[in-house]
Design an enzyme around this catalytic site. Sequence first.
Site, short mmCIF file in Angstrom:
data_model
loop_
_atom_site.label_atom_id
_atom_site.label_comp_id
_atom_site.label_asym_id
_atom_site.label_seq_id
_atom_site.Cartn_x
_atom_site.Cartn_y
_atom_site.Cartn_z
N ASP A 1 0.85 -1.20 0.00
CA ASP A 1 0.00 0.00 0.00
C ASP A 1 0.88 1.26 0.00
O ASP A 1 1.84 1.34 0.79
CB ASP A 1 -0.87 -0.04 1.27
CG ASP A 1 -1.97 1.00 1.28
OD1 ASP A 1 -2.38 1.43 0.19
OD2 ASP A 1 -2.43 1.36 2.39
N HIS A 2 0.60 2.21 -0.86
CA HIS A 2 1.32 3.50 -0.92
C HIS A 2 2.84 3.36 -0.91
O HIS A 2 3.52 3.89 -0.02
CB HIS A 2 0.90 4.40 0.25
CG HIS A 2 -0.48 4.94 0.10
ND1 HIS A 2 -0.80 5.92 -0.80
CD2 HIS A 2 -1.63 4.59 0.71
CE1 HIS A 2 -2.11 6.17 -0.73
NE2 HIS A 2 -2.63 5.37 0.18
P1 13P Z 1 -9.08 4.71 5.56
O1 13P Z 1 -8.20 5.63 6.34
O2 13P Z 1 -10.37 5.34 5.17
O3 13P Z 1 -9.31 3.41 6.24
O4 13P Z 1 -8.32 4.40 4.18
C1 13P Z 1 -7.26 3.47 4.15
C2 13P Z 1 -6.56 3.48 2.85
O5 13P Z 1 -7.00 4.05 1.87
C3 13P Z 1 -5.27 2.75 2.78
O6 13P Z 1 -4.64 2.92 1.56
#
Ligand code: 13P
Length: 335
Positions: free
Chosen positions: A94-95
């Site tokens: 993620d990211h």
């Molecule tokens: P939330 O903060 O809404 O849970 O989003 C998490 C997210 O987009 C992780 O990439």
Amino acid sequence: MHKGKISILLLAIMIVTTAQLYQVAYGKYAVGAYNINNIEQTIGLFRGCVDSQAPFIIQLSKGARKYTDKRMLEAVIRTAEEMFPEAVFAVHLDHGDEETCYDCIDSGFYSSVMIDASHDPFDKNIEITKRVVDRAHAKGISVEAELGMLGGVEEDISVDEKHACLTNPDEAVEFMQRTGCDSLAAAIGTSHGAYKFKGQQSLHFEVIEGIRDKVAAAGMKPVPIVMHGSSSVPQSEVERINAAGGKLDPSARGVNEEEYLPAAKLGVTKVNIDTDGRLVWTRVHREFFRDKPTEFDFRPPGKIFMDEYAKFIAHKNGKLGSAGTLPEVRKAAGG
Ligand code: 13P
């Protein structure tokens, strides 16, 4: 040695590619992408997904990989996989920045990575994303990239609301064509963290529709859209946390869960949820230690958390429409 071989075989069956999940789900429902950081969350996630018979995506952020150690998380996931042989899931970064993407691509453990160069200008975002796509595709790994900017705070990334901007569908088409990325994290009005909206606010369905239609008009194959910042920040959860000593802003609101499925029908295929899970953790632990102030064993609240987290996951999968789809997914994945 022999045992090792068997577990590699099992692994090949249970961990699927993110692309396989997208193929089955696109236009019908969304696959939940849940961030995990520790053992309890992992157990709750697997249990909740098996209970609700849903495929899922495990998301590991840069911060999660650093929290204990990336090898620890990988080992926890492999063990959970043995404990829950029915589970069908993909593992996703993620990211990521470029360096972390390459680390994950080379590790052989990840099904997909996200390169987030959305803070760079359009051409620079394309240049970075393309480099990651080339390296990932050479190893059969898919790439999610972000265009547009979500507001809110996500680990070391913070974007204030006035700089957040929705994805432009025309730019999305050009971005996809020039980068060859496999899915698009689009800014459709959500933001990361617990403080998304004040009052009632809706997703920008017109942006999702716009991307879908422009992609079709350009003769490209449908693009799975990824919704970041999808937590719903339930008011009841915030109230319980505050009643147990928390000080969260009671007016904070998230995404309306009833909008997940309509968005999925338009092409949102991956829905990222992190904050809501953290709220479950905070509520369980605050209430436990408020009610048992003499307690200092972390296992009793940990057990409650695993149960509550599993219930929370099963509930989300119901709202995403992924609950009950496991047999179909397993068949499509050849398992
Ligand atoms: P939330 O903060 O809404 O849970 O989003 C998490 C997210 O987009 C992780 O990439």
